[in-house]
Write an enzyme that holds these catalytic residues in place. Structure first.
Site, PDB file in Angstrom:
ATOM      1  N   ASP A 346       0.857  -1.179   0.000  1.00 19.94           N
ATOM      2  CA  ASP A 346       0.000   0.000   0.000  1.00 19.94           C
ATOM      3  C   ASP A 346       0.901   1.239   0.000  1.00 19.94           C
ATOM      4  OD1 ASP A 346      -2.335   1.583   0.272  1.00 19.94           O
ATOM      5  OD2 ASP A 346      -2.008   1.698   2.423  1.00 19.94           O
ATOM      6  N   PHE A 498     -12.266  19.751  -7.704  1.00 22.22           N
ATOM      7  CA  PHE A 498     -11.325  18.894  -8.407  1.00 22.22           C
ATOM      8  C   PHE A 498     -11.994  17.568  -8.745  1.00 22.22           C
ATOM      9  CE2 PHE A 498      -8.263  15.473  -8.572  1.00 22.22           C
ATOM     10  CZ  PHE A 498      -7.224  15.998  -9.318  1.00 22.22           C
ATOM     11  N   ARG A 551       4.893  16.824  -5.498  1.00 24.72           N
ATOM     12  CA  ARG A 551       3.605  16.901  -6.185  1.00 24.72           C
ATOM     13  C   ARG A 551       3.407  18.348  -6.612  1.00 24.72           C
ATOM     14  NH1 ARG A 551      -0.569  13.741  -2.316  1.00 24.72           N
ATOM     15  NH2 ARG A 551      -1.962  14.315  -4.018  1.00 24.72           N
ATOM     16  N   GLY A 632      -5.305   3.200  -3.328  1.00 25.94           N
ATOM     17  CA  GLY A 632      -6.586   3.780  -3.700  1.00 25.94           C
ATOM     18  C   GLY A 632      -6.477   5.252  -4.032  1.00 25.94           C
ATOM     19  N   ASN A 742      -8.641  -1.347   4.250  1.00 30.63           N
ATOM     20  CA  ASN A 742      -8.799  -1.662   2.831  1.00 30.63           C
ATOM     21  C   ASN A 742      -7.693  -2.590   2.317  1.00 30.63           C
ATOM     22  OD1 ASN A 742      -7.013   0.627   3.226  1.00 30.63           O
ATOM     23  ND2 ASN A 742      -6.961   0.810   1.022  1.00 30.63           N
TER      24      ASN A 742
END
Length: 1001
Positions: A346, A498, A551, A632, A742
């Protein structure tokens, strides 16, 4: 006022699910029974425990064989000795297994009990609060990281018609109900309606994902009131979690295969013995007697030694001070850690700390890093504190003009960043100031930021650090505080959130002090480059910042006149009222504004990595382990993290798999990907689903050739599906690492599941086979403990087989000499003592052996790569040990037959003593690094044998063993059986040294 929100509290299984109608305050009107609101991670219950454990044991050929062997002793014609000879070893094996399984089940039961014992409150018609999910204004934020892995806070909205109710208790007085779709695994969508029948006219509102709270999610701030729709096995979180399964290690399967080969050898030897008797008399009974006589060919002590060895390996892992807090929850598969080929991890909370930090502001001509933020703060301060006449005066000198221009640009950039977001400041009481007063005075100590993205929060926190603070926001306005304490008020005219498709967000605000209307926008460089005015630095600087693992967001603005805005608003409202192609028409209207925007700046935000993630990934890569990242999160976020963590090396290209929805699109994109070489793959969950639907084999074949794979927007079930496909297509061992709820399905599906205890709770940790506190501990867990566990298990298993084959060979020689008689050479007590008291401790001490020090194993992970081919336990090594066993057993037995003098008991004394000494010397030959316990085990076993001779006078002539004749005969036999092997070992080390020999020297 309390906010009614549809709350879905738990969910599983794939039974007959149906839609349901839930009446508020009237449980008697329910149309069907719903599952209990509990979780259960146990493999057994009280009634199925013993049958289940026994079934899991006897479904293996190995254990079933010994059960049938023991049962055969109840038949008089087949009995060869006392019943305890066969039943005691089998019972010992079963007791150890049952105790181990019971301990693990009790631990699992206590963990489930802790979760199921949590107390909830309920709103009843008597006004008694027994199930309270709280109170909040007109919306709330939700954390879903335990469900989908996304750390973004999600905005959730209430049912509008209930907001006019005075109190929460009035919810039970109105005549209303919720209609909800049948339970399913889709965590991103929900279809339902809320109906109030006592209204005039009746109210019917549609419900979507924005009106729901799933189980395994957390209300980030405030409280809500909701109605329970799904419980127990019908929860989304449970339906996305696979049932716990009993993992069987590849090593155990290989050992089981070897035991089948040994059983085949046992049958062949028995048939040969009967054939040499020319099948005389009741030959079929003789076959069974020989099967029992040579039963030691398949060693029952093998299972006991391996199980106890695994317990020792698990204890070593837990006690390793260099990986503190590590927990072993599946003590049956520690050796699996030594043969991992694919590691699936993950991202959020596992590789990263889930903490965004603002790193860089770039204006094109100048850039500001962490060490120069004081300059930015100075520019912002001067913009709001300098008197107006100073601005005019500053235009005269050239140098001042440049300084003021940069100052103005910095101010505009900071102001834009402080306005273009969806962050909401929330004020919470701190025990001194109540919430209302804190919000009224904008108390800094009470303020926390809520947003749908941690990036957003980091940007707003940065603007606060340089002097421009977001102090207030609602659906229609925003307030900023300047360094001088002045409050700037802005009216929010429009906001464009967004989306994954648009990759940008925008906002139109009006400055209340000047009346100016400004359209601000920020987004990914791939879309913003075509929106902003022409420049010659955007693409280059975006690439530079991305290579640093940041980023990057591009920030721009556009000033609008009142007429321009009114024209846009009219067209925008008209587009939103469209029934057909609404989203396309709305996007077209917005795009009419997105032209020739003024480029203000670039921002660089870093999701901080966990400690030592980069060197750990490098260790894994050098060890021959391919790392796949399944998350995810968004594609851009995942790609940046992959670069930042060096999951993708600097000299590797990245192929971003374009979004595909049809078979033809998938075919074209796969062909494009096939032309790439040594290229990392980045693919979204939707595209992955299409590829697996139509081209599963082709996609997996290409993906497995990649040095690294990044799958973003993955649902929990998709993560598990990828793990399952990797196991099926490659036949290699997989390890899944995660920290959130998850990740549970992926962890349980993998051959080895590792949970990281982090900010997302302990759900993954509790469901995993192994639990660590930090990702960096994975390197030592695999390189040291995994490698040692596998090599030690291989050595131990083959030595136990050798020990049993030696005595079986001796029995075969003895029977052959005495006319192929089915008569045992040794009585049952000697056989049991040989496998336990006399040789158990030295043989078992091999679990302490190691070929290299742990520091060397960490420094040279290439040593781990050698294990991936399974060479420590292979048919080749197995055959070598078989030949050694046959050689030594034959030498001992023939030597005893040739050298014994008059009495038969002398054969027993010579052969049995030589056998014990040979085993002790073979252990010494096998050991690579001596441990003091190994020396103790050798001496203790020898002492036990000598001391026990007093009690073995029925089988061994104790007066004979005290003679020099006995001593030299045993010495000669032992030297002939062992000395050639010592010579061969020396020659091999001299002329064909192992790969690690240079490292140890």
């Amino acid at each position: 006022m309390p906010v009614p929100i549809v709350v879905l509290l738990r969910c599983c299984g794939m039974g007959d699910f149906r839609p349901r109608t839930v009446w508020l305050g009237h449980p008697e009107k329910r149309e069907q029974r719903y599952p209990r609101n509990v979780i259960n991670n146990q493999k057994y219950n009280f009634f199925t425990f013993l049958p289940g454990v026994l079934f899991n044991q006897f479904k293996y050929f190995f254990n079933l064989y010994f059960l049938l062997l023991a049962c055969s002793q109840f038949v008089n014609e087949l009995r060869l000795g006392a019943l305890y000879t066969y039943w005691v070893p089998l019972g010992f094996v079963l007791i150890i297994t049952i105790v181990r399984e019971a301990v693990e089940e009790i631990r699992c039961f206590l963990r489930d009990k802790e979760v199921n014992s949590q107390i909830y409150s309920k709103l009843s018609t008597r006004g008694e609060l027994l199930f309270s999910l709280g109170h909040m204004g007109c919306s709330c934020f939700l954390r879903t990281d335990q469900l989908d892995g996304e750390t973004d806070w999600k905005l959730r909205l209430p049912v509008a018609c209930t907001q006019r109710l005075p109190t929460a208790g009035d919810l039970l007085q109105i005549r209303s109900y919720v209609y909800a779709e049948e339970p399913n695994i889709d965590i991103h969508n929900f279809v339902g309606t809320f109906t109030r029948e006592d209204g005039d006219p009746p109210v019917n509102e549609s419900l979507s994902i924005e009106n729901t709270l799933w189980a395994s999610t957390v209300i980030a701030s405030g409280t809500v009131v909701g109605v329970v729709i799904y419980t127990g096995k019908e929860l989304r979180s449970v339906m996305n979690t696979s049932n716990p399964r009993h993992k069987i290690g590849l090593f155990d399967l290989e050992v089981n295969c070897l035991t089948k080969i040994l059983f085949g050898a046992l049958v062949v030897v028995s048939l040969v013995m009967v054939a040499l008797q020319h099948f005389a008399g009741r030959w079929y009974l003789q076959i069974f007697r020989f099967l029992l006589l040579f039963s030691n060919i398949v060693p029952i002590s093998l299972r006991v030694n391996l199980d106890m060895g695994k317990m020792v390996f698990s204890w070593m892992i837990k006690k390793d001070s260099k990986i503190p807090g590590t927990v072993v929850r599946a003590s049956t598969i520690p050796e699996q850690l030594g043969r991992i080929s694919y590691l699936l991890t993950d991202k959020t909370g596992t590789l990263t700390m889930n903490e965004m930090v603002f790193r860089r502001l770039h204006l094109g001509t100048v850039a500001y890093g962490m060490d120069s933020m004081d300059e930015v703060q100075s520019h912002v301060f001067s913009a709001y504190t300098q008197p107006p006449h100073d601005f005019a005066a500053s235009r005269a000198p050239a140098t001042t003009k440049v300084r003021k221009t940069i100052s103005s640009r910095v101010h505009e950039a900071v102001k834009a960043i402080a306005l273009v977001h969806n962050v909401t400041p929330v004020y919470e009481a701190n025990g001194v100031t109540d919430q209302a007063e804190a919000e009224q005075h904008y108390e800094d100590t009470c303020r926390v930021y809520q947003a749908s993205s941690p990036d957003e929060v980091s940007l707003v926190q940065w603007t606060e650090s340089v002097g421009l603070t977001l102090v207030g926001r609602d659906q229609s306005s925003m307030q900023l505080r300047t360094p001088s304490g002045q409050i700037l008020n802005f009216t929010i005219l429009q906001i464009f959130p967004f989306t994954y498709e648009s990759k940008r967000m925008g906002i139109i605000v009006r400055d209340e002090s000047t009346g100016e209307i400004t359209f601000y926008m920020k987004g990914a460089d791939v879309v913003m480059s075509g929106i902003v005015q022409y420049n010659d630095w955007l693409e280059e600087e975006c690439g530079n910042m991305a290579r640093e693992g940041l980023r990057v967001l591009v920030v721009a603005k556009k000033s609008l006149t009142e007429d321009q805005y009114q024209d846009f608003e009219a067209r925008y409202v008209q587009a939103k009222l469209s029934v057909h192609d609404r989203s396309l028409k709305v996007a077209t209207v917005i795009e009419s504004l997105e032209m020739e925007m003024e480029l203000l700046c670039l921002t660089g935000v870093e999701d901080q990595l966990q400690a030592d993630v980069r060197p750990t990934l490098e260790i894994l890569r050098n060890a021959g382990i391919k790392v796949w990242m399944l998350t995810g999160d968004k594609l851009e976020t995942a790609t940046c993290t992959a670069k930042n963590a060096h999951l993708v090396t600097r000299n590797q290209d990245i192929h971003v798999f374009r979004p595909v929805t049809t078979r033809s699109e998938a075919h074209l994109e796969l062909n494009a990907f096939r032309r790439k070489h040594d290229c990392a793959l980045v693919i979204s969950g939707d595209s992955l689903e299409v590829c697996l639907k139509f081209y599963e084999y082709e996609f997996m074949e290409l993906a497995c050739q990649c040095p690294a794979v990044v799958c973003c927007r993955c649902a929990p079930t998709q993560k598990a599906q990828i793990v399952r496909l990797l196991k099926e297509r490659t036949g290699k061992l997989t390890c899944a690492v995660g920290d959130g709820g998850n990740d549970v399905s992926m962890i349980q599906e993998a051959d080895c599941g590792v949970g990281v205890e982090g900010k997302e709770g302990k759900q993954a940790s509790l469901a995993a086979d192994f639990s660590v506190t930090q990702f960096k501990h994975l390197g030592r867990l695999l390189m040291v403990h995994g490698r040692n566990s596998y090599k030690r298990s291989a050595a131990l298993s083959q030595f136990v087989i050798h020990r049993s084959l030696c005595i079986s060979t001796m029995q075969a020689v003895f029977s052959s000499v005495f006319y192929f008689a089915s008569v045992p050479l040794y009585q049952g007590f000697l056989i049991i003592g040989y496998s336990t008291i006399y040789t158990m401790f030295p043989v078992f001490s091999l679990v302490l052996d190691k070929d290299v020090k742990s520091e060397v194993a960490m420094l040279y992970p290439e040593l781990y790569k050698d294990l991936l081919k399974g060479r420590p336990l292979s048919f080749k090594t197995f055959l070598i040990w078989v030949l050694i066993s046959i050689y030594q057993g034959s030498i001992i037995m023939y030597g005893a037959l040739l050298l014994f003098e008059s009495e038969f008991v002398h054969i027993v004394a010579i052969s049995f003593t030589s056998l014990i000494l040979t085993e002790l010397l073979m252990v010494a030959l096998t050991v690579q690094t001596w441990h003091w316990l190994m020396v103790v085990a050798e001496l203790l076993s020898l002492a036990c044998y000598v001391a026990s001779l007093v009690f073995l006078h029925e089988f061994i002539d104790i007066y004979f063993i005290a003679t020099l004749s006995f001593v030299w005969k045993v010495t000669v036999i032992t030297l002939v059986s062992c000395l050639p092997l010592y010579v061969l070992k020396y020659l091999r080390r001299r002329f064909s040294p192992p790969s690690y020999s240079k490292l140890t020297s």
